[in-house]
Design an enzyme around this catalytic site. Structure first.
Site, PDB file in Angstrom:
ATOM      1  N   ASN A  44       0.613  -0.719   0.127  1.00 54.09           N
ATOM      2  CA  ASN A  44       0.036   0.198   0.170  1.00 54.09           C
ATOM      3  C   ASN A  44       1.392   1.377  -0.094  1.00 54.09           C
ATOM      4  O   ASN A  44       0.428   2.256  -0.874  1.00 54.09           O
ATOM      5  CB  ASN A  44      -0.982  -0.307   1.231  1.00 54.09           C
ATOM      6  CG  ASN A  44      -1.926   1.315   0.919  1.00 54.09           C
ATOM      7  OD1 ASN A  44      -1.345   2.025   1.489  1.00 54.09           O
ATOM      8  ND2 ASN A  44      -3.263   0.676   1.278  1.00 54.09           N
ATOM      9  N   ARG A  45       1.685   0.973   0.472  1.00 51.17           N
ATOM     10  CA  ARG A  45       2.536   2.573   1.366  1.00 51.17           C
ATOM     11  C   ARG A  45       2.220   3.238   1.384  1.00 51.17           C
ATOM     12  O   ARG A  45       2.893   4.402   1.691  1.00 51.17           O
ATOM     13  CB  ARG A  45       3.565   2.506  -0.532  1.00 51.17           C
ATOM     14  CG  ARG A  45       4.355   1.132  -0.847  1.00 51.17           C
ATOM     15  CD  ARG A  45       5.229   2.119  -2.102  1.00 51.17           C
ATOM     16  NE  ARG A  45       4.660   2.221  -3.233  1.00 51.17           N
ATOM     17  CZ  ARG A  45       4.849   2.407  -4.096  1.00 51.17           C
ATOM     18  NH1 ARG A  45       6.436   2.292  -4.720  1.00 51.17           N
ATOM     19  NH2 ARG A  45       5.007   2.731  -5.484  1.00 51.17           N
ATOM     20  N   ASP A  46       1.185   3.702   1.654  1.00 47.09           N
ATOM     21  CA  ASP A  46       0.630   5.060   2.785  1.00 47.09           C
ATOM     22  C   ASP A  46      -0.617   4.422   3.613  1.00 47.09           C
ATOM     23  O   ASP A  46      -1.818   4.922   3.829  1.00 47.09           O
ATOM     24  CB  ASP A  46       0.128   5.876   1.300  1.00 47.09           C
ATOM     25  CG  ASP A  46      -0.517   7.063   1.600  1.00 47.09           C
ATOM     26  OD1 ASP A  46       0.487   7.730   2.588  1.00 47.09           O
ATOM     27  OD2 ASP A  46      -1.349   8.319   1.154  1.00 47.09           O
ATOM     28  N   ILE A  47      -0.418   3.778   4.440  1.00 44.36           N
ATOM     29  CA  ILE A  47      -1.220   3.532   5.030  1.00 44.36           C
ATOM     30  C   ILE A  47      -1.226   4.641   6.735  1.00 44.36           C
ATOM     31  O   ILE A  47      -0.001   4.410   7.525  1.00 44.36           O
ATOM     32  CB  ILE A  47      -1.053   2.096   5.950  1.00 44.36           C
ATOM     33  CG1 ILE A  47      -0.715   0.849   5.089  1.00 44.36           C
ATOM     34  CG2 ILE A  47      -1.620   1.795   7.322  1.00 44.36           C
ATOM     35  CD1 ILE A  47      -0.886  -0.669   5.342  1.00 44.36           C
ATOM     36  N   THR A  56       3.303   8.943   3.855  1.00 40.42           N
ATOM     37  CA  THR A  56       3.409  10.096   4.939  1.00 40.42           C
ATOM     38  C   THR A  56       3.888  10.313   5.494  1.00 40.42           C
ATOM     39  O   THR A  56       4.506   8.927   5.938  1.00 40.42           O
ATOM     40  CB  THR A  56       2.082  10.054   5.138  1.00 40.42           C
ATOM     41  OG1 THR A  56       0.344  10.045   3.836  1.00 40.42           O
ATOM     42  CG2 THR A  56       0.855  11.647   6.126  1.00 40.42           C
TER      43      THR A  56
END
Length: 222
Positions: A41-44, A83
């Site tokens: 996902n890289r943006d949890i 983030t």
């Protein structure tokens, strides 16, 4: 049910440890499902953890794969995404694996019990990314409640293991952790405990966001 911040802030009562266990179990199950399908996902983050209803038993959904990848690579991934507060140390070094999502889930777990530490953000970030074992005590993270069980800190340390090669996968944590299975046998409130102030901390952050938006609008108008 809204995102994680909204879901908690709308509750009438504070989170219980069995509910915290259930939420983490579902989040790690989603991370594990992604990993088994070669997806990162890289943006949890709390904004991307949605609940299907406002009820205490609500299921969650991991959303927003716009920064994600299903590209299978030989070795380590190198593309930067995410983030800042929720990004793993190895992501900042542009050499990471699927375990970067496990780190992000760990930061979300911290925020779930302590609220987003907007007033002590740098201090929290520095502590999370402290690489020296002797100097790193996650019990001292800003705003963290003092009535959490030892099993909570055990899983928090596993999720936020600084060296990704030593960090467990979501599947390993789901299989081995006592805390992540706690909700399955905690059948009554008496077997659990309230996380004091959890609703108030999330409500405070949402109010801060509203103030921030209003202030930004005022500056833009001027």
């Amino acid at each position: 049910g809204g995102d994680m911040f909204q879901y908690i802030s709308r509750r009438e009562f504070d989170l219980r440890t069995d509910e915290l266990s259930r939420i983490l179990f579902q989040l790690l199950s989603a991370v594990d499902h992604c990993a088994k399908n070669n997806v990162i996902n890289r943006d949890i983050k709390p904004d991307n953890i949605m609940f299907t209803s406002p009820s205490p038993e609500s299921e969650l959904r991991l959303i927003d794969f716009g920064s994600g990848t299903d590209k299978v690579v030989d070795g380590l991934h190198t593309s930067f995404a995410g983030t800042a507060f929720y990004i793993s140390p190895e992501m900042f070094q542009n050499t990471y694996t699927q375990k970067t999502d496990v780190w992000s889930a760990g930061v979300c777990l911290y925020v779930l019990v302590a609220g987003y530490p907007s007033d002590k953000l740098q201090a929290a970030f520095n502590m999370l990314h402290e690489s020296t074992p002797g100097k790193r005590n996650l019990r001292n993270l800003p705003n963290i409640p003092d009535n959490l069980p030892d099993s909570f800190y055990e899983i928090l340390n596993e999720l936020l293991e600084y060296k990704h090669k030593k960090r467990k996968s979501a599947a390993e944590i789901l299989e081995q952790s006592d805390f992540v299975r706690f909700h399955k046998f905690a059948s009554s409130v008496e077997k659990s405990s309230n996380i004091i102030g959890s609703v108030g901390r999330h409500s405070l952050f949402l109010d801060y966001q509203k103030f921030e938006r209003c202030f930004t609008t005022l500056l833009a108008t001027m």
